[in-house]
Design an enzyme around this catalytic site. Structure first.
Site, PDB file in Angstrom:
ATOM      1  N   ASP A   1     -10.146   3.301  -3.320  1.00  0.00           N
ATOM      2  CA  ASP A   1     -10.883   2.149  -2.783  1.00  0.00           C
ATOM      3  C   ASP A   1     -12.317   2.074  -3.310  1.00  0.00           C
ATOM      4  OD1 ASP A   1      -8.702   1.491  -1.321  1.00  0.00           O
ATOM      5  OD2 ASP A   1      -9.657   1.711   0.634  1.00  0.00           O
TER       6      ASP A   1
ATOM      7  N   ASP B   1       0.835  -1.202   0.000  1.00  0.00           N
ATOM      8  CA  ASP B   1       0.000   0.000   0.000  1.00  0.00           C
ATOM      9  C   ASP B   1       0.868   1.249   0.000  1.00  0.00           C
ATOM     10  OD1 ASP B   1      -2.452   1.349   0.044  1.00  0.00           O
ATOM     11  OD2 ASP B   1      -3.291  -0.039   1.504  1.00  0.00           O
TER      12      ASP B   1
END
Ligand SMILES: *[C@@H]1O[C@H](CO)[C@@H](O)[C@H](O)[C@H]1NC(C)=O
Ligand SMILES: *[C@@H]1O[C@H](CO)[C@@H](O)[C@H](O)[C@H]1NC(C)=O
Ligand SMILES: *[C@@H]1O[C@H](CO)[C@@H](O)[C@H](O)[C@H]1NC(C)=O
Length: 357
Positions: free
Chosen positions: A198, A165
């Protein structure tokens, strides 16, 4: 997780060569090799990830039970082999030697034991870290400045897949790295990368992720896949038809199929989507598939011209409906069209017939 667009680095083992987009001819696998020509990720990854359903509420029990469920439901046999632990698996701080430590309260047996368990079922274990000082949840350290050590740690545990990430990176650019466009640089580093922020469990979010991902279609190829984020199918926020659209769009985009619901408790409807054997099979191969999507709130006739799909004009085509599991009697020339219900789609495998005389 992924409050910033994460780059996703994947270490994977997958099968057959693939590729055919809606209307976009694939580059053959041999034509272009990236620096990580590691033979992994020849087809997009398939599996399950903890985040979309459990967020930080994870532990070794739920991961073992989910691995069990992938096998007992038959999903593993269809290709869903990665069991991926997302954020929140480690203690708040590194140990005195600088190593990441699995959180004692939730992973008392450690990650190596979990990897052994998962491998024993013929599955693969994935883990998560972050290119910044802390992960997106802030509950554990990121790998910034500890990259080598963490990579060695993951390797020593038998980890098969790393999701990496990009939170809390102190505004370090991912590269002299081309900033937030992993499609432009990540093929040198990983087998798959995020193209969107997301997803959440809603129609608007899902279709907008598909749209954002589509922009990068040209960059996807064996070893290097665009990722519009993990699946929400089975989490309850969309209708069944909308989840069918979700699966169809991800499959036709050759996106990673990472299940994001509780696989220990799949409804029949959810299983019929995730477990669509024909789509899983077509997904792993080089085939011509078209999705006729109706975004509107009313029935619509949706048409795809051969020209849009890359089929030569006048070709006579046999179509198989991959949701009805039936080959249509009608033959199609120049185009295929269908009357599609609101927020629904048709997905056809198109099989050009040999020209007679
Ligand atoms: C493990 O996590 C699952 C899913 O969040 C939860 O239902 C269960 O109670 C947890 N088990 C333990 C022992 O903490
Ligand atoms: C989900 O995403 C949509 C579209 O991106 C947004 O409008 C909505 O507010 C989000 N919902 C939640 C609960 O975050
Ligand atoms: C299992 O799924 C159903 C919906 O399909 C839900 O109502 C139920 O609460 C779930 N059970 C558990 C233990 O999560």
């Amino acid at each position: 997780m992924d409050k910033r667009m994460g780059s996703l680095v994947m270490i994977a083992v997958l099968m057959l060569v693939t590729r055919r987009w809606i209307g976009v001819e694939a580059r053959p696998a041999v034509e272009r090799r990236n620096l990580l020509a590691n033979g992994l990720g020849m087809t997009p990854p398939m599996g399950w990830n903890t985040w979309n359903h459990f967020y930080c509420n994870i532990n070794e029990t739920v991961i073992r039970e989910s691995a069990d469920a992938l096998v007992s439901t038959g999903l593993a046999k269809l290709g869903y082999r990665y069991v991926n632990i997302d954020d929140c698996w480690a203690e708040h701080d590194r140990d005195s030697k600088g190593y990441l430590v699995p959180r004692k309260s939730t992973f008392p047996s450690g990650i190596k034991a979990l990897a052994d368990y998962v491998h024993g079922k013929g599955l693969k274990l994935g883990i998560y870290s972050d290119a910044g000082s802390r992960t997106c949840s802030q509950t554990m350290p990121g790998s910034l400045g500890h990259e080598q050590k963490d990579a060695e740690t993951f390797a020593s545990w038998g980890i098969d897949y790393l999701k990496y990430d990009n939170c809390n990176n102190g505004d370090l650019k991912p590269m002299k790295r081309g900033d937030m466009h992993p499609d432009l640089w990540a093929d040198k580093l990983g087998n798959s990368w995020r193209t969107t922020m997301d997803i959440n469990d809603s129609w608007e979010s899902m279709v907008s992720r598909a749209d954002q991902n589509e922009v990068y279609a040209e960059h996807a190829r064996p070893d290097s896949w665009n990722d519009p984020n993990m699946l929400e199918i089975g989490n309850g926020g969309m209708s069944n038809n909308e989840y069918i659209v979700h699966f169809s769009l991800w499959a036709v985009s050759k996106a990673p199929l990472l299940i994001g619901c509780d696989v220990r408790n799949l409804s029949k409807e959810t299983m019929a989507i995730l477990g669509n054997e024909e789509i899983c099979s077509v997904f792993k191969r080089r085939r011509t598939v078209v999705v006729l999507l109706n975004r509107s709130p009313e029935f619509r006739i949706i048409t795809a011209q051969w020209d849009d799909i890359g089929i030569p004009p006048k070709t006579i085509v046999e179509a198989r409906d991959l949701w009805k599991h039936a080959t249509l009697k009608k033959r199609f020339v120049n185009k295929v069209k269908a009357n599609v219900p609101p927020h629904a789609c048709k997905m056809f495998l198109l099989m050009p017939l040999p020209l007679s005389e």
